[in-house]
Design an enzyme around this catalytic site. Structure first.
Site, short mmCIF file in Angstrom:
data_model
loop_
_atom_site.label_atom_id
_atom_site.label_comp_id
_atom_site.label_asym_id
_atom_site.label_seq_id
_atom_site.Cartn_x
_atom_site.Cartn_y
_atom_site.Cartn_z
N ASN A 67 0.81 -1.19 0.04
CA ASN A 67 -0.10 0.06 -0.05
C ASN A 67 0.85 1.23 -0.15
O ASN A 67 0.19 2.38 0.34
CB ASN A 67 -0.97 -0.10 1.21
CG ASN A 67 -1.71 -1.33 1.26
OD1 ASN A 67 -1.60 -1.94 2.16
ND2 ASN A 67 -2.51 -1.48 0.14
N LEU A 122 -0.72 -0.23 -4.12
CA LEU A 122 0.11 0.74 -5.04
C LEU A 122 1.41 0.16 -5.44
O LEU A 122 1.82 0.59 -6.25
CB LEU A 122 0.33 2.29 -4.14
CG LEU A 122 -0.80 3.13 -3.77
CD1 LEU A 122 -0.20 4.18 -2.94
CD2 LEU A 122 -1.05 3.74 -5.07
N VAL A 150 1.23 7.13 0.33
CA VAL A 150 0.64 5.99 1.07
C VAL A 150 -0.77 5.97 0.88
O VAL A 150 -1.33 6.97 0.67
CB VAL A 150 0.53 6.38 2.67
CG1 VAL A 150 -0.12 5.35 3.56
CG2 VAL A 150 2.20 6.53 3.10
N CYS A 151 -1.03 4.72 0.45
CA CYS A 151 -2.66 4.46 0.40
C CYS A 151 -3.10 4.02 1.49
O CYS A 151 -3.04 2.73 1.86
CB CYS A 151 -2.78 3.30 -0.92
SG CYS A 151 -4.45 2.66 -0.98
N LEU A 152 -3.79 4.77 2.13
CA LEU A 152 -4.43 4.60 3.54
C LEU A 152 -5.96 5.18 3.64
O LEU A 152 -5.85 6.16 3.79
CB LEU A 152 -3.42 5.34 4.67
CG LEU A 152 -3.48 4.79 6.21
CD1 LEU A 152 -3.54 3.34 6.08
CD2 LEU A 152 -2.51 5.50 6.67
#
Length: 183
Positions: free
Chosen positions: A76, A120, A84-86
């Site tokens: 991620n 990601l 950051v894919c959060l």
């Protein structure tokens, strides 16, 4: 309710008074780096990352922008940009959260419980789903290669003077630095 700038100041001071090292990027309070240690009981344990935080003008009503400066192997996190894919930060952010939550809850949770179904870094996600042991070994290799304390620079001025050196020159210059006191 206090103004967003007061809240920004308060949250930043709270973060600085916690156990995190914070480096301001400029005179404002909107951009800064935070030194973040990988959680124990994870393959990231022992790694240290420099996290860039950017607070939007509408903070705390809009979430901070968070990115890893040094490389991390994670489904991620974009390996090239460090983005950051959060979900919590990007979509479910609430003004009830603060900067300390980001570093004590959200990022440790991200590292402890990666989500390979929303990657990601597709390679990391595929490896994690296919071979968890190999994935954890790759995480540890990245920690060893890119996330040692010296990789994030002990002080901003040391970092800027070393930036122009090649990797070979940098490794040989380590000898000269040993034993000198920080100013």
């Amino acid at each position: 309710m206090s103004s967003p700038s007061k809240r920004r100041e308060m949250d930043l001071m709270k973060l600085m008074m916690s156990d995190y090292k914070v480096e301001m990027i400029n005179d404002g309070m909107q951009e800064f780096y935070v030194h973040f240690h990988g959680p124990s009981d994870s393959p990231y344990h022992g790694g240290v990352w420099k996290i860039r935080v950017e607070l939007p003008d509408a903070y705390p009503y809009k979430s901070p922008s968070i990115g890893f400066i040094n490389k991390i192997y994670h489904p991620n996190v974009d390996e090239m940009s460090g983005s950051v894919c959060l979900d919590v930060i990007n979509q479910t952010w609430s003004p009830m959260f603060d900067l300390v939550n980001v570093f004590e809850v959200f990022l440790p949770q991200l590292l402890l419980y990666p989500n390979p179904s929303d990657p990601l870094n597709g390679e990391a996600a595929a490896l994690m789903m296919r071979d968890r042991t190999a994935y954890e070994q790759r995480v540890k290799e990245y920690c060893e290669k890119y996330a040692k304390p010296e990789d994030i620079g002990a002080a901003p001025e040391e970092k800027s003077s070393d930036e122009e050196l090649s990797e070979d020159e940098y490794e040989s210059s380590d000898e000269a630095v040993v034993g000198t006191a920080d100013p």
